[in-house]
Design a protein around this motif. Structure first.
Motif, PDB file in Angstrom:
ATOM      1  N   ARG A   1       2.126  29.597   6.657  1.00  0.00           N
ATOM      2  CA  ARG A   1       1.489  30.407   6.412  1.00  0.00           C
ATOM      3  C   ARG A   1       2.283  31.398   5.311  1.00  0.00           C
ATOM      4  O   ARG A   1       3.211  31.992   5.490  1.00  0.00           O
ATOM      5  N   PRO A   2       1.477  32.053   4.234  1.00  0.00           N
ATOM      6  CA  PRO A   2       2.064  32.807   3.341  1.00  0.00           C
ATOM      7  C   PRO A   2       1.910  34.375   4.224  1.00  0.00           C
ATOM      8  O   PRO A   2       1.102  34.446   4.931  1.00  0.00           O
ATOM      9  N   ALA A   3       2.814  34.966   3.489  1.00  0.00           N
ATOM     10  CA  ALA A   3       2.945  36.534   4.144  1.00  0.00           C
ATOM     11  C   ALA A   3       1.756  37.197   4.066  1.00  0.00           C
ATOM     12  O   ALA A   3       1.435  37.998   5.263  1.00  0.00           O
ATOM     13  N   GLU A   4       0.744  37.014   3.123  1.00  0.00           N
ATOM     14  CA  GLU A   4      -0.222  37.527   3.257  1.00  0.00           C
ATOM     15  C   GLU A   4      -1.570  37.188   3.732  1.00  0.00           C
ATOM     16  O   GLU A   4      -2.765  37.457   3.803  1.00  0.00           O
ATOM     17  N   GLY A   5      -1.147  35.909   4.610  1.00  0.00           N
ATOM     18  CA  GLY A   5      -2.095  35.318   5.159  1.00  0.00           C
ATOM     19  C   GLY A   5      -2.926  34.136   4.601  1.00  0.00           C
ATOM     20  O   GLY A   5      -2.620  34.162   3.344  1.00  0.00           O
ATOM     21  N   TRP A   6      -3.668  33.516   5.199  1.00  0.00           N
ATOM     22  CA  TRP A   6      -4.606  32.517   4.459  1.00  0.00           C
ATOM     23  C   TRP A   6      -5.862  32.948   3.914  1.00  0.00           C
ATOM     24  O   TRP A   6      -6.575  33.611   4.524  1.00  0.00           O
ATOM     25  N   PRO A   7      -5.895  32.595   2.669  1.00  0.00           N
ATOM     26  CA  PRO A   7      -7.144  33.074   1.693  1.00  0.00           C
ATOM     27  C   PRO A   7      -8.262  32.328   2.337  1.00  0.00           C
ATOM     28  O   PRO A   7      -8.301  31.305   3.032  1.00  0.00           O
TER      29      PRO A   7
ATOM     30  N   ASP B   1       0.929  -1.251   0.059  1.00  0.00           N
ATOM     31  CA  ASP B   1      -0.094  -0.132  -0.058  1.00  0.00           C
ATOM     32  C   ASP B   1       0.894   1.336   0.072  1.00  0.00           C
ATOM     33  O   ASP B   1       1.840   1.361   0.720  1.00  0.00           O
ATOM     34  N   ALA B   2       0.586   2.077  -0.762  1.00  0.00           N
ATOM     35  CA  ALA B   2       1.104   3.581  -0.837  1.00  0.00           C
ATOM     36  C   ALA B   2       0.111   4.674  -0.430  1.00  0.00           C
ATOM     37  O   ALA B   2      -0.689   4.836  -1.281  1.00  0.00           O
ATOM     38  N   GLN B   3       0.614   5.437   0.602  1.00  0.00           N
ATOM     39  CA  GLN B   3      -0.354   6.307   1.034  1.00  0.00           C
ATOM     40  C   GLN B   3      -0.062   7.641   0.283  1.00  0.00           C
ATOM     41  O   GLN B   3       1.234   7.812   0.265  1.00  0.00           O
ATOM     42  N   SER B   4      -1.155   8.632   0.028  1.00  0.00           N
ATOM     43  CA  SER B   4      -0.714  10.033  -0.564  1.00  0.00           C
ATOM     44  C   SER B   4      -1.542  10.732   0.084  1.00  0.00           C
ATOM     45  O   SER B   4      -2.888  10.593   0.433  1.00  0.00           O
ATOM     46  N   LEU B   5      -1.244  11.951   0.457  1.00  0.00           N
ATOM     47  CA  LEU B   5      -2.001  12.958   0.968  1.00  0.00           C
ATOM     48  C   LEU B   5      -2.078  14.349   0.200  1.00  0.00           C
ATOM     49  O   LEU B   5      -0.616  14.863   0.269  1.00  0.00           O
ATOM     50  N   THR B   6      -3.032  15.069   0.061  1.00  0.00           N
ATOM     51  CA  THR B   6      -2.583  16.327  -0.696  1.00  0.00           C
ATOM     52  C   THR B   6      -3.513  17.558   0.062  1.00  0.00           C
ATOM     53  O   THR B   6      -4.701  17.252   0.511  1.00  0.00           O
ATOM     54  N   LEU B   7      -2.849  18.560   0.239  1.00  0.00           N
ATOM     55  CA  LEU B   7      -3.750  19.612   0.713  1.00  0.00           C
ATOM     56  C   LEU B   7      -3.993  20.797  -0.390  1.00  0.00           C
ATOM     57  O   LEU B   7      -3.040  21.080  -1.091  1.00  0.00           O
ATOM     58  N   LYS B   8      -5.289  21.119  -0.484  1.00  0.00           N
ATOM     59  CA  LYS B   8      -5.520  22.057  -1.502  1.00  0.00           C
ATOM     60  C   LYS B   8      -6.212  23.337  -1.162  1.00  0.00           C
ATOM     61  O   LYS B   8      -6.952  23.216   0.035  1.00  0.00           O
ATOM     62  N   ALA B   9      -5.805  24.547  -1.637  1.00  0.00           N
ATOM     63  CA  ALA B   9      -6.452  25.551  -1.036  1.00  0.00           C
ATOM     64  C   ALA B   9      -7.962  25.889  -1.713  1.00  0.00           C
ATOM     65  O   ALA B   9      -8.353  25.056  -2.603  1.00  0.00           O
TER      66      ALA B   9
END
Length: 324
Positions: A292-298, A255-263
């Motif tokens: 966290r990006p410099a401009e903050g989280w959208p 088994d190969a696990q993957s995890l993706t985080l999307k905006a």
């Protein structure tokens, strides 16, 4: 007039005891399978040194004699989850007073001879018993001699005895024999055979899963198994980092696990793909995150996508969301 031979046969047949009928079982825990609890382990039906569940799968371990109903984390256990009588019967034995402590902290020697922890045993007709283990200290609400009906509250799920995580170990016995409630009467070595003892309305809830997702969520820092057990606080708009995490159980070699985080706009913020597992594992976790990006989280909805593949085929998946 009945011939003497036939009369003799009839009398012998009448003297034979009726075949023992096992109890029909209700769910022994007040949770929703697949939502806020999962079956972690089944009965081991391999008579030798190996381990095999009733579907000839690996959702068990050597010598395991029951069904483990696992809570997602310690926080849920502390909130209180009732253990219920699975069938009408009479309370035969109880044990209480054992602390709710993981054997990761105490070592297995501390619970030698007390592996069940705090427990209740209920007797049913024809010599059947149901046994309930790892109950919370001080929570047992019955005593020997009590008559109970299916669904009667016996105690709460705890962490007593030989266990590393909060769960109910539920087992069925007839005399000295262990009974698999998923495969009653199955011939030795058969796969998917025998009769289910669960009430018909539970067939979908207790359906066999080769693998399952136990936890998903979001956090603000890298995690360990212990941290997931404590259920990390959900990030806020001021969080310095954002991570998605997932924990799978019953995972297989390869088994190969993957995890993706999307905006919120669908852009991929982070992804993590683990190496294929070298062997079957009772549990495994993965996380992926970004600072966290410099401009903050959208503002908007962030999505985590957990996928397990084996041989290029998707065998388990779950999407989950967070609003910031």
């Amino acid at each position: 007039m009945v011939p003497a031979v036939l009369l003799s046969v009839a009398l012998v047949a009448a003297a034979l005891p009726a075949r023992a009928e096992p109890p029909r079982l209700s769910l022994p825990i007040d949770c929703r399978l697949g939502v806020d609890c999962e079956i972690q382990n089944h009965v081991d039906l391999d008579p030798g040194p190996g381990a095999r569940d009733h579907q000839c799968g690996s959702r068990t371990y050597q010598g395991h004699n029951g069904v483990d109903f696992r809570l997602p984390d310690l926080l849920r256990q502390r909130q209180g989850v009732a253990v219920l009588a699975a069938a009408d019967g009479r309370v035969l034995r109880v044990r209480d007073g054992i602390a709710d402590v993981s054997v990761r902290s105490t070592g297995t020697g501390a619970v030698q001879g007390l592996e069940c922890g705090n427990g209740v045993v209920i007797g049913h007709p024809d010599g059947f018993e149901t046994r309930y283990c790892h109950l919370a200290k001080g929570s047992i609400a019955v005593r020997p001699g009590d008559e109970v009906k299916a669904g009667h509250t016996l105690a709460r799920v705890g962490l007593s005895g030989r266990t590393e995580y909060p769960h109910l170990h539920f087992s069925v016995h007839q005399g000295p024999s262990v009974v698999d409630p998923f495969a009653y009467g199955a011939p030795q070595g058969a796969c998917g055979a025998g009769r289910s003892l669960w009430r018909p309305g539970l067939s979908e809830a207790v359906a066999y899963k080769a693998r399952a997702v136990l936890n998903t969520g979001f956090a603000t820092r890298p995690l360990s198994m212990e941290a997931i057990e404590e259920r990390p606080e959900a990030p806020t708009a001021e969080a310095g980092a954002l991570l998605a995490y997932a924990r799978g159980i019953g995972l297989k070699g390869g088994d190969a696990q993957s995890l993706t985080l999307k905006a919120p706009d669908g852009a991929v913020l982070a992804t993590n793909t683990a190496q294929p597992l070298s062997r079957d594992q009772a549990q495994n976790m993965i996380f992926a995150g970004v600072r966290r990006p410099a401009e903050g989280w959208p503002k908007g909805r962030y999505v985590g996508e957990y996928v397990v593949r084996n041989g290029g085929r998707v065998v388990l998946s779950r999407s989950f969301e967070l609003d910031l």
